[in-house]
Design a protein around this motif. Structure first.
Motif, mmCIF file in Angstrom:
data_model
loop_
_atom_site.group_PDB
_atom_site.id
_atom_site.type_symbol
_atom_site.label_atom_id
_atom_site.label_comp_id
_atom_site.label_asym_id
_atom_site.label_seq_id
_atom_site.Cartn_x
_atom_site.Cartn_y
_atom_site.Cartn_z
ATOM 1 N N PRO A 204 66.494 65.949 6.000
ATOM 2 C CA PRO A 204 66.508 67.330 6.505
ATOM 3 C C PRO A 204 65.143 68.003 6.451
ATOM 4 O O PRO A 204 64.847 68.860 7.287
ATOM 5 C CB PRO A 204 67.530 68.032 5.607
ATOM 6 N N ALA A 207 63.468 66.846 9.561
ATOM 7 C CA ALA A 207 64.095 67.476 10.719
ATOM 8 C C ALA A 207 63.739 68.954 10.815
ATOM 9 O O ALA A 207 63.580 69.496 11.914
ATOM 10 C CB ALA A 207 65.611 67.299 10.652
ATOM 11 N N ALA A 208 63.596 69.612 9.651
ATOM 12 C CA ALA A 208 63.272 71.038 9.655
ATOM 13 C C ALA A 208 61.887 71.298 10.234
ATOM 14 O O ALA A 208 61.649 72.335 10.866
ATOM 15 C CB ALA A 208 63.362 71.599 8.238
ATOM 16 N N HIS A 211 62.757 70.927 14.100
ATOM 17 C CA HIS A 211 63.774 71.784 14.718
ATOM 18 C C HIS A 211 63.933 73.150 14.043
ATOM 19 O O HIS A 211 64.629 74.011 14.581
ATOM 20 C CB HIS A 211 65.133 71.066 14.679
ATOM 21 N N VAL A 216 68.631 73.052 11.310
ATOM 22 C CA VAL A 216 69.000 71.901 10.486
ATOM 23 C C VAL A 216 70.167 72.245 9.570
ATOM 24 O O VAL A 216 71.099 71.457 9.408
ATOM 25 C CB VAL A 216 67.788 71.413 9.672
ATOM 26 N N THR A 219 73.255 72.187 11.571
ATOM 27 C CA THR A 219 73.614 70.812 11.919
ATOM 28 C C THR A 219 74.265 70.103 10.741
ATOM 29 O O THR A 219 75.258 69.380 10.916
ATOM 30 C CB THR A 219 72.370 70.035 12.375
ATOM 31 N N SER A 224 77.306 67.239 12.059
ATOM 32 C CA SER A 224 76.998 65.914 11.519
ATOM 33 C C SER A 224 78.289 65.140 11.304
ATOM 34 O O SER A 224 79.302 65.429 11.932
ATOM 35 C CB SER A 224 76.191 66.059 10.215
#
Length: 349
Positions: A204, A207-208, A211, A216, A219, A224
């Motif tokens: 994460p 991903a952060a 995005h 995140v 999500t 998920s």
């Protein structure tokens, strides 16, 4: 005494009217939302399942303004659940003015976790810890299993697998929770309908950066799990796709991943407990998906875990272990509503 129980889950809002102390269910069902509360005669007491009670709530409590404020403060840790419980409490107050309301917390069953189980290996100033969830379901499963086995909870070790849209594994030693797969929030542990379960914390974070943290977080809670793997969060649909003549490869893989994670936790909790009297499947998937039960227990025969394939496919058979299985295997309907009523009715009056 009539107790109306409202159970706001991550994907459903169930209700039950329970005659206490007999524990007899007078009516039950699933609601589209709290605006459609059942119009029964006015109950004596209204009970609610609240997922996150933090360290404050270890026992059932009567709801007042301070309790409402605390539940709202804890919504950050259970964003799919605590707000729904608050909505149910407020709707019940409007529908049945003057009727006392009580809350039972999923985290309460896990307040027996030892420090070695609830402590994360991070700096103390982060002020985080494992809480655990599905405690009401675990309490019911523990009580019913001990009744069926004719054992005292104090002398019984169990692994409780609550498998639904949310999913968790709990190690129960002597009737007390000593470890559980969910953590500070209900996002840790097993693969779930819309939550990933165990995840490298670097995932994460990476991903952060791409995005953004808000996307995140959304999500991880909402997009998920099975939904990310297959496009649906409903295990029934995943099962149909996997079993179809063509066989959807994504659905097949999702079921393998789902069962693989459960099997890892069963093995870990067997080692933690040292001796296991029973493994209990409950929740929508746990109760109704014999394929997942079989896959999750596959290869564990050396631990004394032997599934009977015929019993496993019988929807009316609670005992699904083979006669020579050292560990009893059970399938029990989840009944959080009756458990909530049993816990709160002593508060009345």
């Amino acid at each position: 005494m009539a107790v109306l129980v409202l159970n706001a889950g991550s994907s459903t809002l169930k209700y039950a009217l329970i005659d206490m102390p007999a524990g007899r269910c007078l009516d039950k069902g699933t609601l589209d939302g709290p605006d459609q509360l059942p119009r029964h005669p006015v109950p004596d007491l209204i009970g609610h399942r609240v997922v996150h009670g933090g360290t404050r709530f270890r026992d059932p409590v009567l709801v007042d303004d301070a309790v409402l404020a605390a539940i709202e403060d804890l919504s950050e840790l259970a964003p799919l659940h605590n707000p729904a419980a608050l909505t149910g409490i407020k709707a019940a107050a409007e529908a049945f003015p003057g009727v006392p309301q009580a809350a039972v917390f999923d985290t309460a069953f896990h307040t027996t976790l030892p420090p070695a189980a609830y402590t994360y290996a991070v700096p103390g100033e982060w002020e985080v810890r494992r809480f655990g969830f599905h405690g009401i379901s675990c309490a019911h499963a523990t009580r019913r299993t001990c009744e069926l086995l004719g054992r005292s909870p104090a002398t019984t070790n169990l692994i409780v697998l609550h498998l639904g849209n949310g999913a968790s594994a709990t190690a129960v030693e002597g009737g007390r929770s000593v470890d559980t797969s969910m953590g500070m929030t209900p996002a840790e542990g097993l693969v779930m309908g819309t939550r990933p379960g165990d995840l490298d914390p670097a995932v994460p974070l990476r991903a952060a950066r791409v995005h953004g943290p808000a996307a995140v977080e959304d999500t991880l809670h909402h997009r998920s799990g099975l939904l990310a793997l297959t496009g649906t969060s409903d295990m029934r649909e995943v099962r149909l796709r996997a079993d179809a003549d063509a066989g959807d490869p994504d659905a097949r893989l999702a079921r393998l991943i789902y069962a693989h994670r459960i099997r890892k936790y069963v093995g870990a909790y067997y080692a933690l407990l040292g001796h296991v009297h029973a493994i209990v499947f409950t929740g929508g998937v746990g109760e109704h998906d014999p394929g997942i039960r079989a896959a999750a227990l596959s290869g564990l025969e050396r631990l004394g875990i032997h599934l009977d394939p015929i019993r496993n496919t019988d929807p009316d058979e609670p005992l699904i272990s083979a006669d020579d299985s050292e560990v009893r295997l059970l399938v029990l309907p989840a009944d959080e509503e009756t458990e909530i009523a049993r816990q709160i009715w002593p508060l009345y009056g």
